[in-house]
Write a protein that holds these residues in place. Sequence first.
Motif, PDB file in Angstrom:
ATOM      1  N   LEU A  48      10.924  31.250 -21.893  1.00 27.53           N
ATOM      2  CA  LEU A  48      10.939  29.883 -21.313  1.00 27.53           C
ATOM      3  C   LEU A  48      12.072  29.991 -20.269  1.00 27.53           C
ATOM      4  CD1 LEU A  48      10.789  27.750 -24.758  1.00 27.53           C
ATOM      5  CD2 LEU A  48       8.985  27.886 -22.891  1.00 27.53           C
ATOM      6  N   LEU A  49      12.975  30.392 -20.731  1.00 30.18           N
ATOM      7  CA  LEU A  49      14.223  30.425 -19.446  1.00 30.18           C
ATOM      8  C   LEU A  49      13.690  31.243 -18.039  1.00 30.18           C
ATOM      9  CD1 LEU A  49      17.456  30.738 -21.411  1.00 30.18           C
ATOM     10  CD2 LEU A  49      16.767  28.550 -20.034  1.00 30.18           C
ATOM     11  N   ALA A  50      13.026  32.183 -18.562  1.00 29.67           N
ATOM     12  CA  ALA A  50      12.493  33.065 -17.258  1.00 29.67           C
ATOM     13  C   ALA A  50      11.568  32.483 -16.623  1.00 29.67           C
ATOM     14  CB  ALA A  50      11.826  34.469 -17.974  1.00 29.67           C
ATOM     15  N   ALA A  51      10.546  31.644 -17.234  1.00 34.03           N
ATOM     16  CA  ALA A  51       9.675  30.845 -16.492  1.00 34.03           C
ATOM     17  C   ALA A  51      10.140  29.540 -15.511  1.00 34.03           C
ATOM     18  CB  ALA A  51       8.664  30.019 -17.451  1.00 34.03           C
ATOM     19  N   LEU A  52      11.465  29.138 -16.314  1.00 35.76           N
ATOM     20  CA  LEU A  52      12.161  28.014 -15.511  1.00 35.76           C
ATOM     21  C   LEU A  52      12.917  28.834 -14.186  1.00 35.76           C
ATOM     22  CD1 LEU A  52      13.122  25.168 -15.131  1.00 35.76           C
ATOM     23  CD2 LEU A  52      15.089  25.915 -16.732  1.00 35.76           C
ATOM     24  N   VAL A  53      13.560  30.023 -14.510  1.00 28.73           N
ATOM     25  CA  VAL A  53      14.285  30.578 -13.290  1.00 28.73           C
ATOM     26  C   VAL A  53      13.268  31.068 -12.284  1.00 28.73           C
ATOM     27  CG1 VAL A  53      15.514  32.721 -12.771  1.00 28.73           C
ATOM     28  CG2 VAL A  53      15.776  31.630 -14.875  1.00 28.73           C
ATOM     29  N   GLY A  54      12.053  31.476 -12.560  1.00 31.65           N
ATOM     30  CA  GLY A  54      10.986  32.008 -11.755  1.00 31.65           C
ATOM     31  C   GLY A  54      10.670  30.609 -10.934  1.00 31.65           C
ATOM     32  N   THR A  55      10.124  29.580 -11.580  1.00 29.61           N
ATOM     33  CA  THR A  55       9.775  28.482 -11.010  1.00 29.61           C
ATOM     34  C   THR A  55      11.047  27.799 -10.014  1.00 29.61           C
ATOM     35  OG1 THR A  55       8.315  27.754 -12.868  1.00 29.61           O
ATOM     36  CG2 THR A  55       9.248  25.999 -11.286  1.00 29.61           C
ATOM     37  N   THR A  56      12.367  27.799 -10.165  1.00 29.29           N
ATOM     38  CA  THR A  56      13.538  27.608  -9.513  1.00 29.29           C
ATOM     39  C   THR A  56      13.328  28.530  -8.086  1.00 29.29           C
ATOM     40  OG1 THR A  56      14.659  26.804 -11.233  1.00 29.29           O
ATOM     41  CG2 THR A  56      15.649  27.265  -9.339  1.00 29.29           C
ATOM     42  N   ALA A  57      13.134  29.807  -8.339  1.00 29.68           N
ATOM     43  CA  ALA A  57      13.028  30.581  -7.348  1.00 29.68           C
ATOM     44  C   ALA A  57      11.952  30.313  -6.433  1.00 29.68           C
ATOM     45  CB  ALA A  57      13.119  32.075  -7.706  1.00 29.68           C
ATOM     46  N   LEU A  80       9.811  38.953  -9.415  1.00 24.78           N
ATOM     47  CA  LEU A  80       9.516  37.887 -10.426  1.00 24.78           C
ATOM     48  C   LEU A  80       9.374  38.346 -11.735  1.00 24.78           C
ATOM     49  CD1 LEU A  80       7.229  35.485  -8.326  1.00 24.78           C
ATOM     50  CD2 LEU A  80       9.504  35.110  -8.994  1.00 24.78           C
ATOM     51  N   LEU A  81       9.072  39.726 -11.784  1.00 22.23           N
ATOM     52  CA  LEU A  81       8.743  40.278 -12.958  1.00 22.23           C
ATOM     53  C   LEU A  81      10.109  40.705 -13.792  1.00 22.23           C
ATOM     54  CD1 LEU A  81       6.322  41.121 -14.749  1.00 22.23           C
ATOM     55  CD2 LEU A  81       6.736  43.657 -13.790  1.00 22.23           C
ATOM     56  N   ILE A  82      11.066  41.081 -13.189  1.00 24.96           N
ATOM     57  CA  ILE A  82      12.264  41.498 -13.966  1.00 24.96           C
ATOM     58  C   ILE A  82      13.474  40.744 -13.715  1.00 24.96           C
ATOM     59  CG2 ILE A  82      13.900  43.515 -14.147  1.00 24.96           C
ATOM     60  CD1 ILE A  82      11.277  44.161 -14.917  1.00 24.96           C
ATOM     61  N   ALA A  83      13.718  40.205 -12.624  1.00 21.40           N
ATOM     62  CA  ALA A  83      14.974  39.298 -12.332  1.00 21.40           C
ATOM     63  C   ALA A  83      14.989  38.015 -13.432  1.00 21.40           C
ATOM     64  CB  ALA A  83      14.963  38.978 -10.897  1.00 21.40           C
ATOM     65  N   PRO A  84      13.935  37.116 -13.428  1.00 23.00           N
ATOM     66  CA  PRO A  84      14.050  36.007 -14.329  1.00 23.00           C
ATOM     67  C   PRO A  84      14.342  36.373 -15.729  1.00 23.00           C
ATOM     68  CG  PRO A  84      12.133  35.598 -12.633  1.00 23.00           C
ATOM     69  CD  PRO A  84      12.774  37.115 -12.510  1.00 23.00           C
ATOM     70  N   PRO A  85      13.496  37.191 -16.313  1.00 19.06           N
ATOM     71  CA  PRO A  85      14.016  37.470 -17.880  1.00 19.06           C
ATOM     72  C   PRO A  85      15.415  38.170 -17.820  1.00 19.06           C
ATOM     73  CG  PRO A  85      12.035  38.327 -17.303  1.00 19.06           C
ATOM     74  CD  PRO A  85      12.356  37.909 -16.038  1.00 19.06           C
ATOM     75  N   ALA A  86      15.704  38.933 -17.165  1.00 18.34           N
ATOM     76  CA  ALA A  86      16.999  39.573 -16.963  1.00 18.34           C
ATOM     77  C   ALA A  86      18.161  38.416 -16.959  1.00 18.34           C
ATOM     78  CB  ALA A  86      17.006  40.478 -15.868  1.00 18.34           C
TER      79      ALA A  86
END
Length: 284
Positions: free
Chosen positions: A223-232, A203-209
């Motif tokens: 913002l996109l990383a938070a969205l990706v993390g929420t989706t995951a 959750l720390l690296i994969a969404p921002p990457a």
Amino acid sequence: MDWLTAPFEVTFVQRALWGGILVSAICALAGTWVVLRGMAFLGDAMSHGLLPGVALAALFGGNLLVGAVASAVVMTAGVTALGRTPRISQDTGIGLLFVGMLSLGVIIVSRSQSFAVDLTGFLFGDVLAVGEQDLVLLGVALLVATAVSVLGHRAFLALAFDPRKARTLGLRPRLAHAVLLALLGLAIVASFHIVGTLLVLGLLIAPPAAALPWAQSVRGVMLLAALVGTTATFGGLLVSWHLSTAAGATVAALAVSLFFVSHLASGLRHRRTSPANSTLPKAD
């Protein structure tokens, strides 16, 4: 629709979802800088460095969160101090702290005669055990992380793209680096209950990457990383419910999968259009 909504009609799954959303936001704020500065090894070392404090807390019946915070403070101070030692490279110092703290944690656990200290939840997370008090603490952690990110944005930005310029502008890069380490520690402590220290980088690296090829600014990456993390989190809990898999590991695995999907889609997009000058976001 029932397949999608049925799991989230259960109270503890709802709490797990909200916990994952809050953690995704915290990790997006800290993880973006980790990705931009290439600090993944540091993040991994700090996550494993929480073991001694948590092991002591579990051994003596204390609060695991307090133990994790104590270890995070020690790791942050240690990395900061060794980073100022000219004879030791930063990677060497981080590696020594990583092994030293992990070894100390194993020694503490081994002192238990019955080896009854159950650290499985700490290592792999227990997102389905998130309670209302945990949500409150995560909410407070998100507020603190947001405040630190807003106040330190200019210094973090200069530190990520041009540390020498940061010094020239009087932004005190050493202090900014220490504060950034504290923000990273906060994200790791907040995340270990969701995905555990062994999987926290999910959750720390994969969404921002995953967000990096699509965002045009650092704030956009967050913002996109938070969205990706929420989706995951949503997808991981859903898959875990229907397939009876480990919830925290499923969330982390899906986050990593989204990273590969994102970069595959980005590669296909660049084949159809002219290549961009850089995949790094603009300094804003």
